[in-house]
Design an enzyme around this catalytic site. Structure first.
Site, PDB file in Angstrom:
ATOM      1  CG  ASP A 104     -32.840  12.228  12.618  1.00  0.00           C
ATOM      2  OD1 ASP A 104     -31.616  11.860  13.221  1.00  0.00           O
ATOM      3  OD2 ASP A 104     -32.965  11.239  12.446  1.00  0.00           O
TER       4      ASP A 104
ATOM      5  N   GLY B  47     -25.292  11.282  13.467  1.00  0.00           N
ATOM      6  CA  GLY B  47     -24.784   9.619  14.115  1.00  0.00           C
ATOM      7  C   GLY B  47     -24.256   8.528  13.056  1.00  0.00           C
TER       8      GLY B  47
ATOM      9  NE  ARG C 237     -24.721   9.501  18.066  1.00  0.00           N
ATOM     10  CZ  ARG C 237     -25.609   9.005  17.363  1.00  0.00           C
ATOM     11  NH1 ARG C 237     -25.915   8.265  16.247  1.00  0.00           N
ATOM     12  NH2 ARG C 237     -27.232   9.926  17.383  1.00  0.00           N
TER      13      ARG C 237
ATOM     14  CG  HIS D  38     -23.465  15.481  17.165  1.00  0.00           C
ATOM     15  ND1 HIS D  38     -25.159  15.450  16.539  1.00  0.00           N
ATOM     16  CD2 HIS D  38     -23.441  14.432  17.919  1.00  0.00           C
ATOM     17  CE1 HIS D  38     -25.696  14.239  17.009  1.00  0.00           C
ATOM     18  NE2 HIS D  38     -24.503  13.082  18.451  1.00  0.00           N
TER      19      HIS D  38
ATOM     20  CG  LEU E  61     -32.829  34.123   9.317  1.00  0.00           C
ATOM     21  CD1 LEU E  61     -34.055  33.066   8.472  1.00  0.00           C
ATOM     22  CD2 LEU E  61     -31.551  32.665   8.620  1.00  0.00           C
TER      23      LEU E  61
ATOM     24  CG  LEU F 181     -43.689  16.248  12.547  1.00  0.00           C
ATOM     25  CD1 LEU F 181     -45.032  16.382  13.037  1.00  0.00           C
ATOM     26  CD2 LEU F 181     -43.262  16.792  11.562  1.00  0.00           C
TER      27      LEU F 181
HETATM   28  C1  IPE Z   1     -34.986  14.734  16.913  1.00  0.00           C
HETATM   29  O1  IPE Z   1     -34.288  13.127  16.089  1.00  0.00           O
HETATM   30  C2  IPE Z   1     -34.388  15.677  17.097  1.00  0.00           C
HETATM   31  C3  IPE Z   1     -32.982  16.119  16.904  1.00  0.00           C
HETATM   32  C4  IPE Z   1     -33.209  16.187  15.197  1.00  0.00           C
HETATM   33  C5  IPE Z   1     -32.922  16.718  17.616  1.00  0.00           C
HETATM   34  P1  IPE Z   1     -33.306  12.128  16.729  1.00  0.00           P
HETATM   35  O2  IPE Z   1     -33.020  11.224  16.394  1.00  0.00           O
HETATM   36  O3  IPE Z   1     -33.860  12.065  18.493  1.00  0.00           O
HETATM   37  O4  IPE Z   1     -35.350  11.386  16.779  1.00  0.00           O
HETATM   38  P2  IPE Z   1     -35.645   9.679  16.711  1.00  0.00           P
HETATM   39  O5  IPE Z   1     -35.277   9.271  17.927  1.00  0.00           O
HETATM   40  O6  IPE Z   1     -35.228   9.357  15.825  1.00  0.00           O
HETATM   41  O7  IPE Z   1     -37.281   9.759  16.685  1.00  0.00           O
HETATM   42  C1  IPE Z   2     -29.414  14.403  14.830  1.00  0.00           C
HETATM   43  O1  IPE Z   2     -28.953  13.809  14.256  1.00  0.00           O
HETATM   44  C2  IPE Z   2     -28.437  15.221  16.088  1.00  0.00           C
HETATM   45  C3  IPE Z   2     -30.034  15.085  17.123  1.00  0.00           C
HETATM   46  C4  IPE Z   2     -30.633  14.338  17.829  1.00  0.00           C
HETATM   47  C5  IPE Z   2     -29.028  16.108  18.646  1.00  0.00           C
HETATM   48  P1  IPE Z   2     -28.934  11.791  15.352  1.00  0.00           P
HETATM   49  O2  IPE Z   2     -27.713  11.999  16.781  1.00  0.00           O
HETATM   50  O3  IPE Z   2     -29.898  11.464  15.619  1.00  0.00           O
HETATM   51  O4  IPE Z   2     -28.022  11.034  13.921  1.00  0.00           O
HETATM   52  P2  IPE Z   2     -28.864   9.687  14.021  1.00  0.00           P
HETATM   53  O5  IPE Z   2     -30.449   9.934  13.847  1.00  0.00           O
HETATM   54  O6  IPE Z   2     -28.285   9.092  14.808  1.00  0.00           O
HETATM   55  O7  IPE Z   2     -27.822   9.612  12.568  1.00  0.00           O
HETATM   56 MG    MG Z   3     -31.835  10.995  14.842  1.00  0.00          MG
END
Ligand code: IPE
Ligand code: IPE
Ligand code: MG
Length: 240
Positions: free
Chosen positions: A16, A19, A29, A33, A127, A191
């Site tokens: 996470d 973005g 964003r 990724h 792995l 989670l």
């Molecule tokens: C969880 O992250 C999903 C992934 C890391 C793929 P999100 O960024 O989507 O989760 P929330 O919305 O903050 O709970």
């Molecule tokens: C996790 O990073 C990747 C995915 C959920 C695909 P985010 O895209 O959720 O990044 P934040 O949480 O907005 O910073």
């Molecule tokens: Mg996120």
């Protein structure tokens, strides 16, 4: 350095913060990724080096389909490009790749790439890298309940035959051990629909670092934290 230290068999990571990483740099964003792919490579290297046998990475949740179409498309494209581009290097490192999630929503080209990387890395024995993509733990649990209910309705088993082991065997993760350590980067402590059944006794670790900044050293630090934990599984320890 690592002698006698408890090493988790299965590490699962909620990757996470991509973005936010991009935003801090005034970028789109998508750039976050993209930068996150290097952290995936680092995590795989660190897992292999430490003797971790299973590494599950949460790459795309079923809820993530609700993001702006352009971001979803960019993630799909990046996923395919990475899966195609990394296959040979992963196979060379002895890494077997598995995709975890419902496959019904993927386009034919995404499906083909998934099947190809699973086939080309099938003999990896150092792995197993599980990529959770279009994964929803509640959906997984519902599908398992439906399939068991169906078998009861058809008279193939009794409702009371359903125990924890049988239920676990009906989940998409039936071949995987439960995670010992769950890491979520970016400081969020939830989670988000990830491995809800399987996480029952997992140790949780929530570093502040954003996913694109999660390097091999950060992975090692997580393992260090894990080694210092005492897992009691509801029992009492001898010193109490
Ligand atoms: C969880 O992250 C999903 C992934 C890391 C793929 P999100 O960024 O989507 O989760 P929330 O919305 O903050 O709970
Ligand atoms: C996790 O990073 C990747 C995915 C959920 C695909 P985010 O895209 O959720 O990044 P934040 O949480 O907005 O910073
Ligand atoms: Mg996120």
């Amino acid at each position: 350095m690592t002698e006698n230290r408890a090493i988790p068999t299965h590490v699962a990571i909620i990757m996470d913060g991509n973005g936010r990483w991009a935003k801090q740099r005034g970028k789109e964003r998508y750039e976050g990724h993209l930068a996150g792919v290097e952290s995936v490579r680092s995590a795989v290297r660190a897992a292999v080096r430490n003797g971790v046998k299973w590494l599950t990475l949460y790459a795309f949740s079923t809820e993530n389909w609700g993001r702006p179409a352009a971001e979803v498309e960019a993630i799909m494209e990046l996923f395919c490009r990475t899966v195609v581009g990394e296959g040979a290097a992963l196979a060379e490192q002895g890494v077997r790749v598995k995709i975890l999630g419902e496959r019904t929503r993927f386009s034919a080209s995404v499906l083909e790439m998934i099947e190809r990387i699973e086939a080309t890395t099938a003999s990896g024995d150092r792995l197993t890298l599980v990529l959770a993509f279009n994964y929803s733990s509640r959906r997984e649990i519902l599908l398992a309940a439906q399939s068991l209910a169906q078998q009861v309705a058809e008279g193939r088993m009794q409702a009371e035959d359903i125990d924890e082991q049988l239920f676990a065997s009906a989940l998409m993760t039936s071949e995987m051990p439960d995670p010992d350590l769950i890491i979520r980067t970016s400081g969020e402590c939830r989670l988000s629909n990830f491995l809800l059944w399987q996480a029952s006794y997992a140790e949780m670790y929530f570093p502040e670092v954003l996913w694109p900044d999660f390097d091999e050293e950060a992975f090692d630090k997580a393992l260090e934290a894990y080694a210092g934990r005492e897992r009691r599984y509801g029992l009492v320890n001898d010193e109490c």
